[in-house]
Design an enzyme around this catalytic site. Structure first.
Site, mmCIF file in Angstrom:
data_model
loop_
_atom_site.group_PDB
_atom_site.id
_atom_site.type_symbol
_atom_site.label_atom_id
_atom_site.label_comp_id
_atom_site.label_asym_id
_atom_site.label_seq_id
_atom_site.Cartn_x
_atom_site.Cartn_y
_atom_site.Cartn_z
ATOM 1 N N ASP A 65 0.829 -1.203 0.000
ATOM 2 C CA ASP A 65 0.000 0.000 0.000
ATOM 3 C C ASP A 65 0.868 1.260 0.000
ATOM 4 O OD1 ASP A 65 -2.918 0.944 0.348
ATOM 5 O OD2 ASP A 65 -1.970 1.879 2.086
ATOM 6 N N HIS A 100 -7.251 -6.686 -0.216
ATOM 7 C CA HIS A 100 -6.200 -5.678 -0.177
ATOM 8 C C HIS A 100 -5.092 -5.995 0.817
ATOM 9 C CE1 HIS A 100 -4.289 -1.766 -0.289
ATOM 10 N NE2 HIS A 100 -4.567 -1.540 0.986
#
Length: 299
Positions: free
Chosen positions: A104, A272
């Protein structure tokens, strides 16, 4: 968590950087994303430490690292400055060359490090991101709806800070809990650490500055690289979640091929938060690459 690691905070040119260290062998720097800390790696750290000297650090603005007030142009939260700080950390620890795996926001710091310090980064793994410029330029309704925080957090201070500070517990719950896997991947201990740090107003400001920089000065740096034909030269592996937003809204591998000379990539069966949702799959996909062995696709 991190029972076999030691915890440290090191002064890096006047700014404290917090990290944990464990294992032996070639150096591997692990960088986390939003709104988390180095704790995201707790499910894979011990296995990685069997092969590497693992340094899992908190980014500037996050965890227990420095959280300076943002400058008017957000340059002290540019991925260039955040990356330079991590390179300097590794130098102070005695590592002139090292591998990087990053998730991320940490992935954005990591690929900037690979562009700015090609002589130091030997291999690069990024998790569930595409290049920042590509994601902003190709934003559509689906992406903007799913990644609302990309556009909320970049509003001028103190508006986002005030709203998040009003209920950081709710912000954490809904930001990470409304992804495909809900809150199930996060252990109580890890979640408590994320919440502890997010309750600090300085963390909230640091997070906002991270995003403000990505929507401004980071784009300038990336456009300059593209204009100059500058590319990531080290071997690179890009992984993304098959159930995540990045893989649905973009073609991550195609985007990385525009920025990297030698990149391979694939989706993993998760969302994610790959290190916490699918630690076994992450290790199976990354260890051969990090060790310089043949990469085996994971189904």
């Amino acid at each position: 968590m991190f029972e076999h690691f030691t915890s440290h905070t090191l002064d890096v040119d006047g700014s404290p950087v917090h990290y944990v260290r464990g294992g032996s062998g070639p150096a591997l720097l692990l960088l986390h994303g939003h709104p988390q800390t180095h704790v995201i790696w707790h499910k894979v750290a011990d296995q990685l430490a069997r092969h590497f000297t693992v340094i899992a650090a908190d980014l500037r603005g996050y965890g227990d690292s420095a959280k300076p007030a943002g400058l008017p142009d957000h340059s002290n939260y540019s991925k260039r400055e955040m990356g330079n700080e991590q390179v300097r950390l590794m130098q102070l620890l005695g590592f002139e060359h090292f591998l990087v795996m990053a998730h991320d926001r940490g992935g954005r710091v990591a690929y900037r490090m690979a562009l700015d310090h090609p002589e130091r980064i030997t291999r690069l793994v990024v998790l569930d991101i595409a290049p920042t410029l590509a994601m902003y330029e190709k934003t559509d309704r689906q992406f903007a709806t799913s990644y609302f925080h990309w556009f909320f957090l970049i509003r001028p201070a103190p508006f986002p800070e005030l709203l998040v500070s009003g209920n950081p517990d709710a912000y954490l719950q809904y930001t990470i809990g409304e992804r495909s896997a809900g809150l199930a991947p996060f252990t109580p201990e890890a979640y408590a650490e994320y919440l502890r740090c997010l309750r600090d107003p300085a963390t909230i400001h640091g997070i906002c500055e991270d995003y403000r920089a990505s929507a401004s000065i980071d784009l300038e740096h990336e456009r300059a690289d593209l204009a100059a034909g500058k590319r990531i030269t080290c071997p690179m592996l890009a992984l993304w979640g098959a159930d995540g937003v990045v893989g649905r809204c973009f073609d991550p591998l195609a985007e990385w091929q525009l920025l990297a000379e030698q990149v391979q990539g694939q989706a993993l069966p998760c969302g994610h938060y790959i290190p916490e949702e699918n630690p076994a799959g992450l290790l199976a996909a990354t260890l051969p690459f990090l060790l310089g062995q043949t990469q085996t696709p994971i189904n």
